[in-house]
Scaffold this active site. Sequence first.
Site, PDB file in Angstrom:
ATOM      1  N   ARG A   7      -8.218  -0.007   4.598  1.00 33.66           N
ATOM      2  CA  ARG A   7      -7.229   0.783   4.140  1.00 33.66           C
ATOM      3  C   ARG A   7      -6.130  -0.356   3.652  1.00 33.66           C
ATOM      4  O   ARG A   7      -5.513   0.633   3.081  1.00 33.66           O
ATOM      5  CB  ARG A   7      -7.424   1.853   5.059  1.00 33.66           C
TER       6      ARG A   7
ATOM      7  N   ASP B 274       4.782   1.414  11.954  1.00 30.01           N
ATOM      8  CA  ASP B 274       3.641   0.405  11.302  1.00 30.01           C
ATOM      9  C   ASP B 274       3.746  -0.308  12.316  1.00 30.01           C
ATOM     10  O   ASP B 274       2.157  -1.264  11.183  1.00 30.01           O
ATOM     11  CB  ASP B 274       3.382   0.654   9.749  1.00 30.01           C
TER      12      ASP B 274
ATOM     13  N   CYS C  31      -5.127  12.816  12.663  1.00 31.81           N
ATOM     14  CA  CYS C  31      -6.036  11.881  12.447  1.00 31.81           C
ATOM     15  C   CYS C  31      -5.695  11.029  13.500  1.00 31.81           C
ATOM     16  O   CYS C  31      -5.289  11.360  14.747  1.00 31.81           O
ATOM     17  CB  CYS C  31      -5.635  10.993  11.621  1.00 31.81           C
TER      18      CYS C  31
ATOM     19  N   ILE D 166       2.706  19.150   6.922  1.00 33.05           N
ATOM     20  CA  ILE D 166       3.512  18.593   5.892  1.00 33.05           C
ATOM     21  C   ILE D 166       4.020  19.941   5.186  1.00 33.05           C
ATOM     22  O   ILE D 166       4.722  20.654   4.946  1.00 33.05           O
ATOM     23  CB  ILE D 166       2.913  18.708   5.569  1.00 33.05           C
ATOM     24  N   ASP D 167       4.465  20.124   7.151  1.00 33.44           N
ATOM     25  CA  ASP D 167       5.798  21.697   6.516  1.00 33.44           C
ATOM     26  C   ASP D 167       6.584  21.499   6.464  1.00 33.44           C
ATOM     27  O   ASP D 167       7.188  22.095   5.598  1.00 33.44           O
ATOM     28  CB  ASP D 167       5.824  22.077   8.572  1.00 33.44           C
TER      29      ASP D 167
ATOM     30  N   LYS E 150       0.822  -0.947  -0.409  1.00 34.66           N
ATOM     31  CA  LYS E 150       0.010  -0.016   0.653  1.00 34.66           C
ATOM     32  C   LYS E 150       1.048   1.724   0.116  1.00 34.66           C
ATOM     33  O   LYS E 150       0.675   2.430  -0.435  1.00 34.66           O
ATOM     34  CB  LYS E 150      -1.218   0.085   1.056  1.00 34.66           C
ATOM     35  N   ASN E 151       1.620   1.015   0.918  1.00 38.49           N
ATOM     36  CA  ASN E 151       2.572   2.947   0.657  1.00 38.49           C
ATOM     37  C   ASN E 151       3.572   2.862   0.054  1.00 38.49           C
ATOM     38  O   ASN E 151       4.708   3.864  -0.165  1.00 38.49           O
ATOM     39  CB  ASN E 151       3.088   2.843   2.712  1.00 38.49           C
TER      40      ASN E 151
ATOM     41  N   ARG F   2       0.215  15.471  12.162  1.00 36.91           N
ATOM     42  CA  ARG F   2       0.862  14.665  11.514  1.00 36.91           C
ATOM     43  C   ARG F   2       0.879  16.169  10.349  1.00 36.91           C
ATOM     44  O   ARG F   2       0.269  16.014   8.908  1.00 36.91           O
ATOM     45  CB  ARG F   2      -0.103  13.730  10.525  1.00 36.91           C
TER      46      ARG F   2
HETATM   47  C1  LIG Z   1       1.254   5.910   3.158  1.00 31.92           C
HETATM   48  C2  LIG Z   1       2.692   6.145   3.702  1.00 31.92           C
HETATM   49  O1  LIG Z   1       3.639   5.710   2.827  1.00 31.92           O
HETATM   50  N1  LIG Z   1       2.278   6.338   4.845  1.00 31.92           N
HETATM   51  C3  LIG Z   1       3.374   6.546   5.833  1.00 31.92           C
HETATM   52  C4  LIG Z   1       4.481   7.405   6.099  1.00 31.92           C
HETATM   53  O2  LIG Z   1       3.009   8.355   6.391  1.00 31.92           O
HETATM   54  P1  LIG Z   1       3.849   9.699   6.476  1.00 31.92           P
HETATM   55  O3  LIG Z   1       4.625  10.062   5.084  1.00 31.92           O
HETATM   56  O4  LIG Z   1       3.045  10.605   6.767  1.00 31.92           O
HETATM   57  O5  LIG Z   1       5.113   9.520   7.466  1.00 31.92           O
HETATM   58  P2  LIG Z   1       6.507  10.842   7.788  1.00 31.92           P
HETATM   59  O6  LIG Z   1       7.926   9.571   7.523  1.00 31.92           O
HETATM   60  O7  LIG Z   1       6.190  11.705   6.641  1.00 31.92           O
HETATM   61  O8  LIG Z   1       5.586  11.582   9.057  1.00 31.92           O
HETATM   62  C5  LIG Z   1       6.761  11.206  10.086  1.00 31.92           C
HETATM   63  C6  LIG Z   1       6.854  12.000  11.274  1.00 31.92           C
HETATM   64  O9  LIG Z   1       7.148  13.033  10.970  1.00 31.92           O
HETATM   65  C7  LIG Z   1       6.304  14.341  11.527  1.00 31.92           C
HETATM   66  N2  LIG Z   1       6.026  14.805  10.332  1.00 31.92           N
HETATM   67  C8  LIG Z   1       6.865  15.103   8.338  1.00 31.92           C
HETATM   68  C9  LIG Z   1       6.506  15.510   7.151  1.00 31.92           C
HETATM   69  C10 LIG Z   1       6.158  17.188   8.227  1.00 31.92           C
HETATM   70  O10 LIG Z   1       6.540  17.491   7.289  1.00 31.92           O
HETATM   71  N3  LIG Z   1       6.323  17.461   8.983  1.00 31.92           N
HETATM   72  C11 LIG Z   1       6.392  16.956  10.615  1.00 31.92           C
HETATM   73  O11 LIG Z   1       6.337  17.322  11.299  1.00 31.92           O
HETATM   74  C12 LIG Z   1       4.842  13.602  11.105  1.00 31.92           C
HETATM   75  O12 LIG Z   1       3.815  14.428  12.251  1.00 31.92           O
HETATM   76  C13 LIG Z   1       5.618  12.018  11.976  1.00 31.92           C
HETATM   77  O13 LIG Z   1       5.601  12.125  13.217  1.00 31.92           O
HETATM   78  O14 LIG Z   1       4.980   7.006   6.656  1.00 31.92           O
HETATM   79  C14 LIG Z   1       5.323   6.569   7.754  1.00 31.92           C
HETATM   80  C15 LIG Z   1       6.749   7.192   9.247  1.00 31.92           C
HETATM   81  O15 LIG Z   1       6.925   5.427   8.399  1.00 31.92           O
HETATM   82  C16 LIG Z   1       3.507   5.137   8.456  1.00 31.92           C
HETATM   83  O16 LIG Z   1       3.685   5.376   9.559  1.00 31.92           O
HETATM   84  C17 LIG Z   1       3.096   5.684   7.469  1.00 31.92           C
HETATM   85  O17 LIG Z   1       2.130   3.899   7.686  1.00 31.92           O
HETATM   86  C1  LIG Z   2       0.041   5.209   8.957  1.00 29.28           C
HETATM   87  C2  LIG Z   2      -0.236   4.672   8.122  1.00 29.28           C
HETATM   88  O1  LIG Z   2      -0.826   4.879   6.929  1.00 29.28           O
HETATM   89  P1  LIG Z   2      -0.715   6.020   6.525  1.00 29.28           P
HETATM   90  O2  LIG Z   2      -0.172   7.085   6.341  1.00 29.28           O
HETATM   91  O3  LIG Z   2      -1.906   6.242   5.009  1.00 29.28           O
HETATM   92  O4  LIG Z   2      -2.610   7.047   7.288  1.00 29.28           O
HETATM   93  C3  LIG Z   2      -0.466   3.187   8.050  1.00 29.28           C
HETATM   94  O5  LIG Z   2      -0.294   2.758   6.823  1.00 29.28           O
HETATM   95  O6  LIG Z   2       0.363   2.011   9.138  1.00 29.28           O
END
Ligand SMILES: CC(=O)N[C@H]1[C@@H](OP(=O)(O)OP(=O)(O)OC[C@H]2O[C@@H](n3ccc(=O)[nH]c3=O)[C@H](O)[C@@H]2O)O[C@H](CO)[C@@H](O)[C@@H]1O
Ligand SMILES: C=C(OP(=O)(O)O)C(=O)O
Length: 434
Positions: free
Chosen positions: A398, A306, A117, A124-125, A22-23, A122
């Site tokens: 999902r 995860d 969530c 996206i800065d 999925k990811n 989470r």
């Molecule tokens: C669809 C997908 O692939 N999802 C995976 C992806 O989520 P995702 O890409 O959202 O996870 P990130 O690695 O970005 O997030 C990790 C941490 O960084 C923080 N953060 C992230 C971006 C940002 O701009 N600012 C910030 O502070 C987040 O809040 C979190 O605490 O990686 C996570 C960490 O391995 C996994 O749990 C999710 O399953």
């Molecule tokens: C947290 C997960 O996915 P998402 O980032 O899509 O919420 C996950 O795959 O466990």
Amino acid sequence: MEKIIVRGGNQLNGTVKVEGAKNAVLPVIAATLLASEGKSIIRDVPTLSDVYTINEVLRSLNADVAFKDDYIVVDASRELNIEARFEYVRKMRASVLVMGPLLARQGKARVALPGGCAIGSRPIDLHLKGFEAMGAKVKVGNGFIEAEVEDRLHGAKIYLDFPSVGATQNIMMAAAMAKGTSTIENCAKEPEIVDLANYLNKMGAKVKGAGTGTIRIEGVDRLVGADHNIIPDRIEAGTFMVAAAVTGGDVLVQGAVPEHLSSLVAKMEEMGVTIIEEQDGLRVIGPDKLKAVDIKTMPHPGFPTDMQSQMMSLLLCAEGTGMITETVFENRFMHVEEFRRMNADIKIEGRSVIMNGPSQLQGAEVAATDLRAAAALIIAGLKADGYTRVTELKHLDRGYLNFHNKLAALGADIERINEADETVKTDYVKDLNA
Ligand SMILES: CC(=O)N[C@H]1[C@@H](OP(=O)(O)OP(=O)(O)OC[C@H]2O[C@@H](n3ccc(=O)[nH]c3=O)[C@H](O)[C@@H]2O)O[C@H](CO)[C@@H](O)[C@@H]1O
Ligand SMILES: C=C(OP(=O)(O)O)C(=O)O
């Protein structure tokens, strides 16, 4: 509403095959938007609700998407719309991954703010900082993020404060068509990053270093559609490995890639589980008694967040005191209360969870709080005394395809029912009335 009913006590034995990840598939589908010519064919695609959602996002952006069996064909050659609506982003945060490709192709992107969530706020800065470094102007207002660049993105040196998976992917996709060279330092190293880089390179991009701490991307003028097979889902593989171990069973997890799972394998072995590398996957043999260990979630190659909740199910069945510390997400312990409903001896202390085991798990009605928690509660149900009923299956859907059928094929006593049918159809009710 549907629920899964599982009766504990059965050992799992046999072979289970994992789906495409999925990811990995979500960012690759987002990347197909970069192809201004030719069709992209993505194979080994799991039929998950998240995949349907990202396909809808692409269609709303004016791409043609055909999903048949386990492959997707995308034609994104027309002019693209630039707005990813809230209805999609709310359902699935990975929708923000269209932002990098849209900025690169159209010079503009408007994406609904994702919001928090169940596992944390989470933000996206880091994605946005990367786009700004490449020359985009970013504005946030009225529930949307708008990014725009005059002319074209330019290459930049970007350092991530945290190796965010999504930020690395979004910036990589934007940089693939920027003018000049970009580097992303302290980037994420997950296998899904490598899969995306491989796909981008098939499209004609010049991405090097994926899987290491620095990625270097030489921007090109145009990208074309390409044919790509998605890597196997390491989290689905890990979930079945844990399920096998919880029941003391013997299961071959076909498609499990040892290098993607090294931290999990190390921790499971430390707990007394036997794991054997076979030609097409990993064989997992559960011991009579599991030993408790301490685990800390970390970015790859550290222990994956995860797998945190599934590992909690395993630790609940282990002898001694075990601890899991969550360092990636600030609030990924919502499932702890649900475990407690199953008689687990478990408590939260700050960012850690402490378990005194083995807990005498009892079947109960529990609600999934996120997709991995859904799997973890079902796994705990495999060991619990009596019937466990797991609700809120939209989370499970999902990320897991046919989860209950795959477990049933391994010998679990499990069924998925409509609540309305519960009183007439299920073995659970038959047993209660016996
Ligand atoms: C669809 C997908 O692939 N999802 C995976 C992806 O989520 P995702 O890409 O959202 O996870 P990130 O690695 O970005 O997030 C990790 C941490 O960084 C923080 N953060 C992230 C971006 C940002 O701009 N600012 C910030 O502070 C987040 O809040 C979190 O605490 O990686 C996570 C960490 O391995 C996994 O749990 C999710 O399953
Ligand atoms: C947290 C997960 O996915 P998402 O980032 O899509 O919420 C996950 O795959 O466990």
